[in-house]
Design an enzyme around this catalytic site. Sequence first.
Site, short mmCIF file in Angstrom:
data_model
loop_
_atom_site.label_atom_id
_atom_site.label_comp_id
_atom_site.label_asym_id
_atom_site.label_seq_id
_atom_site.Cartn_x
_atom_site.Cartn_y
_atom_site.Cartn_z
N LYS A 1 0.85 -1.18 0.00
CA LYS A 1 0.00 0.00 0.00
C LYS A 1 0.89 1.23 0.00
CE LYS A 1 -1.24 2.57 2.74
NZ LYS A 1 -0.88 4.00 3.06
N THR B 1 3.75 6.72 2.99
CA THR B 1 3.57 5.65 3.93
C THR B 1 3.40 4.38 3.10
OG1 THR B 1 2.40 7.17 5.30
CG2 THR B 1 2.23 4.96 5.95
N ASN C 1 -3.98 16.12 -0.07
CA ASN C 1 -3.22 16.33 1.16
C ASN C 1 -3.65 17.56 1.92
OD1 ASN C 1 -0.88 14.27 1.49
ND2 ASN C 1 -1.01 14.66 -0.71
N SER D 1 -9.43 14.82 7.22
CA SER D 1 -10.90 14.78 7.19
C SER D 1 -11.39 13.65 6.31
CB SER D 1 -11.47 16.10 6.69
OG SER D 1 -10.99 16.39 5.40
N GLU E 1 -0.55 9.81 -5.15
CA GLU E 1 -1.72 10.67 -4.91
C GLU E 1 -1.90 11.68 -6.04
OE1 GLU E 1 -1.99 10.41 -0.07
OE2 GLU E 1 -0.82 12.03 -0.96
#
EC number: 2.3.1.35
Length: 414
Positions: free
Chosen positions: A186, A197, A409, A414, A283
């Site tokens: 991941k 990460t 980001n 949230s 991302e």
Amino acid sequence: MTKEIFDGYKYIEGGVCAAKGFVANGLNCGINPVKEKFDLGVVYSETECNAAGVYTQNKVKGAPIIVTKKHLEKSGGKAKAVIVNSKNANTCNADGEEIAEKVSNLLADVVGIKPEEVIVASTGVIGQRLSVKPFEDYMQKLVDGMTTDGHTAAADAIMTTDTIRKEVAVEFEIDGKVCHLGGMAKGSGMIHPNMATTLNFVTTDVAVTTEMVQKALSDIVKVTYNCLSIDGDTSTNDMVSVMANGLAGNKEIAAEGDDYDKFKQALYIVMSNMTKMLASDGEGASKLLECTCGGAPDIETAIIVAKSVIRSPLFKCAMFGEDANWGRILCAIGYAEADFDIAKVSVSLRSEVGSVKVCENGAGVEFSEDEAAKILARDEIFIDIDLGQGDVSAKAWGCDLTYDYVKINGDYRS
């Protein structure tokens, strides 16, 4: 994403359950409030495994990494299970190690193993307290649902901002025995591994000692995950673990040689493909970027130069804009911390529709902007660098930098 073909190795389905003796599962235990998204995963071997790990070099380390290192030291490099959660990194928490130990104990009690035989991992938001209650409430259900088909559920459970599941597995032969090696990964942002990460779990039924697993993993990490950069941030929770249970029945690999090389190549195939998957799913990414630096005097120089280009924000933006602004490539090569003669460097841009040379001997050359635009319009872009100062090469992977990266980001918590 295009998979490279290797003689003697066949891509198969199964991920972390492709190897004999492994089962897995994943589910939502309530850490993620979106019930449709899994947040807890498990991988389990029916027999004891020789295990190894590589971890983030960030000075801030997630509690699960600290606990996993302790477990493998205590067990002498033995493990039987992985327990992993997403949505919460369990990092920078005063009780983080206590929670990670409790989670390990919960799994150990349910499956009947020692706590030190558990590899524990977490990914998600840093600095948020993690309650042990979701693990207490769902551990039995998680274990009861473990099957050889559970690899997809486990892979889903480790996703955060990932948009695709990341699994790879191969089949090959060692010592006349059919062997398997597979993995799941991941990672989408905060990725600039130094072993973001990223969590990466590999399983195999090859019989190989803990020492040789660790050696192979440490070597392969250098030319796969450590050559990946999405945004230049090295995460606190990076982990790559390998578990080998020996059920393939080959003579145990205890030293370097042909059998070790076959095992190491399988590890490279799986880890390099997962590295490319991580890069292509960065991302907000719209393009996978692969930079090959050839003509280098040594592997260190090749890696440093390739990574310097891949992690350049200006170059990544140019690729998003499909702009053959080769000066940004030369700039990134120029500040790479390695010793070489820039006047001998050549650069080409390539995709499935063609290739165009943009620089030779450290200077620009005439090229068709229209042709370059067609090449850069594809989803996979290859940057080929020739230092002209040796015969060693290395690759690095990344993605373009888009508007969506900032959006993702800007509201991640949230």
